[in-house]
Design an enzyme around this catalytic site. Structure first.
Site, mmCIF file in Angstrom:
data_model
loop_
_atom_site.group_PDB
_atom_site.id
_atom_site.type_symbol
_atom_site.label_atom_id
_atom_site.label_comp_id
_atom_site.label_asym_id
_atom_site.label_seq_id
_atom_site.Cartn_x
_atom_site.Cartn_y
_atom_site.Cartn_z
ATOM 1 N N ASP A 1 -8.872 6.293 2.230
ATOM 2 C CA ASP A 1 -10.109 5.499 2.162
ATOM 3 C C ASP A 1 -9.986 4.186 3.159
ATOM 4 O OD1 ASP A 1 -8.521 4.254 0.496
ATOM 5 O OD2 ASP A 1 -9.814 4.175 -1.177
ATOM 6 N N ASP B 1 -8.693 11.190 0.078
ATOM 7 C CA ASP B 1 -8.716 10.221 -0.774
ATOM 8 C C ASP B 1 -9.884 10.005 -1.523
ATOM 9 O OD1 ASP B 1 -6.959 8.288 -1.609
ATOM 10 O OD2 ASP B 1 -7.247 6.848 0.162
ATOM 11 N N LYS C 1 -6.053 12.396 -3.523
ATOM 12 C CA LYS C 1 -5.366 11.490 -3.885
ATOM 13 C C LYS C 1 -6.183 10.423 -4.763
ATOM 14 C CE LYS C 1 -3.760 7.986 -0.922
ATOM 15 N NZ LYS C 1 -4.586 6.599 -1.516
ATOM 16 N N GLU D 1 -5.815 6.563 -7.012
ATOM 17 C CA GLU D 1 -5.152 5.315 -7.144
ATOM 18 C C GLU D 1 -4.740 5.259 -8.821
ATOM 19 O OE1 GLU D 1 -6.782 1.859 -5.294
ATOM 20 O OE2 GLU D 1 -6.482 3.022 -3.382
ATOM 21 N N GLU E 1 2.820 1.722 -2.377
ATOM 22 C CA GLU E 1 2.407 0.931 -1.344
ATOM 23 C C GLU E 1 2.904 -0.579 -1.734
ATOM 24 O OE1 GLU E 1 -1.607 1.390 -0.278
ATOM 25 O OE2 GLU E 1 -1.794 -0.524 1.062
HETATM 26 O O1 KIV Z 1 -6.370 4.628 2.654
HETATM 27 C C1 KIV Z 1 -5.201 4.971 3.059
HETATM 28 O O2 KIV Z 1 -5.114 4.879 4.169
HETATM 29 C C2 KIV Z 1 -3.881 4.969 2.093
HETATM 30 C C3 KIV Z 1 -2.588 5.125 2.550
HETATM 31 C C4 KIV Z 1 -2.324 3.274 3.226
HETATM 32 C C5 KIV Z 1 -1.737 5.210 1.775
HETATM 33 O O3 KIV Z 1 -4.202 4.989 0.812
#
Ligand code: KIV
Length: 303
Positions: free
Chosen positions: A45, A84, A114, A116, A183
């Site tokens: 994202d 994401d 993915k 968070e 991160e």
């Molecule tokens: O959105 C993204 O690019 C990320 C990475 C930095 C892990 O979540």
């Protein structure tokens, strides 16, 4: 040929072989990244800031991620494509979260999603995994909570915060996450977490001891001038300057008449041209002779 399996990452970890994940957001980017050898691509994202021009990831929507995931999937054959889950696509309610994760696989063509968070999202991760959706976790500086953190600050610095992160990683692994992004956390903490998990950790600003690393496409290629200022990023090229120079050269050549040349133009045989000249002369108002149009006509791509 089939795509790499998410399980291959755990095998790499078991063999002690590091791997690189890179973000991509469109067809050409994904194609180049896969051709260079990446086995895992993240449609992050970060799209919001590096492609769409927002100042954070918060405004990114499901439609944005779906649109860009489809393009990345079309640009790849073998890579694991992780999409994401954008802000508010999984926080409000669990049913909606599972449905949204499913859409990223079903409509977007992603291999995995993915999201968070730690213990707070573990029940959700378990539900998704039980529904057949592979999930990557993301701990530490989770950009969707940047407003809560009060900026982009290193996370896990106090004993309590570090212990919470170690526990969150364990809980995510137990819930079925196949890998966890770490991160912007201290390198020794990332090393400790990586040593305690059987699933791979993928670091960004988390030191050299993670099992994999992830970089944002635009940062590692130097597309923006300020990426050198970011401690977690390394620019392996200076494409921003290269692109600007190429465009300057093109503008200058158009303005000077150096481009296009005969090499970039399509010829017409003399007989057709003569016939056309006669026809246009006859059609011209007052019977005047028109100028031949062949030389200025726009060529069709691939003609
Ligand atoms: O959105 C993204 O690019 C990320 C990475 C930095 C892990 O979540």
């Amino acid at each position: 040929m089939a795509r790499y399996s998410i399980h291959s990452l755990r095998e790499l970890k078991a063999r002690g072989q590091r791997f690189a994940m890179i973000t991509a957001y469109d067809f050409p980017g994904a194609r180049l990244v896969e051709q260079a050898g990446a086995r895992i691509i993240l449609v992050g994202d970060s799209l919001g800031s590096v492609v769409l021009g927002y100042d954070s990831t918060v405004p990114v929507t499901m439609d944005d991620i779906l649109h860009h995931t489809r393009a990345v999937v079309r640009g790849t054959e073998r890579a694991i494509v992780v999409a994401d889950m954008p802000f508010m696509s999984y926080q409000a309610n669990a049913d909606e979260a599972v449905r949204n994760a499913g859409r990223l696989l079903q409509e977007g063509g992603a291999t995995a999603v993915k999201l968070e968070g730690g213990s707070n999202v573990a029940p959700l991760v378990r539900r998704m995994v039980e529904s057949g959706i592979p999930v990557m976790g993301h701990l530490g500086l989770t950009p969707q909570s940047v407003n809560q953190f009060g900026g982009h600050k290193v996370q896990g610095r106090t004993p309590a915060a570090a212990a919470r992160l170690v526990n969150d990683a364990r809980v995510l692994e137990e819930a079925g996450a196949f890998a966890i992004v770490l991160e912007t956390i201290p390198a020794p903490l990332a090393k400790m977490v990586s040593g305690r998990l059987t699933v791979p950790t993928i670091g960004i600003g988390a030191g050299p001891d993670c099992d994999g690393q992830v970089q944002v496409f635009h940062d590692m290629l130097g597309i923006y001038d300020d990426c050198r200022a970011m401690k977690h990023a390394r620019a392996y090229a200076n494409l921003g300057a290269t692109i600007r120079q190429a465009v300057r050269d093109y503008i200058a050549e158009v303005e000077s008449g150096a481009f296009p040349t005969e090499e970039h133009s399509f010829p017409m045989d003399e007989a057709t041209l003569r016939e056309l000249s006669l026809d246009t002369a006859a059609d011209a108002p007052g019977g005047e002779r028109g100028s031949p149009v062949g030389a200025g006509s726009r060529p069709v791509r691939g003609a």
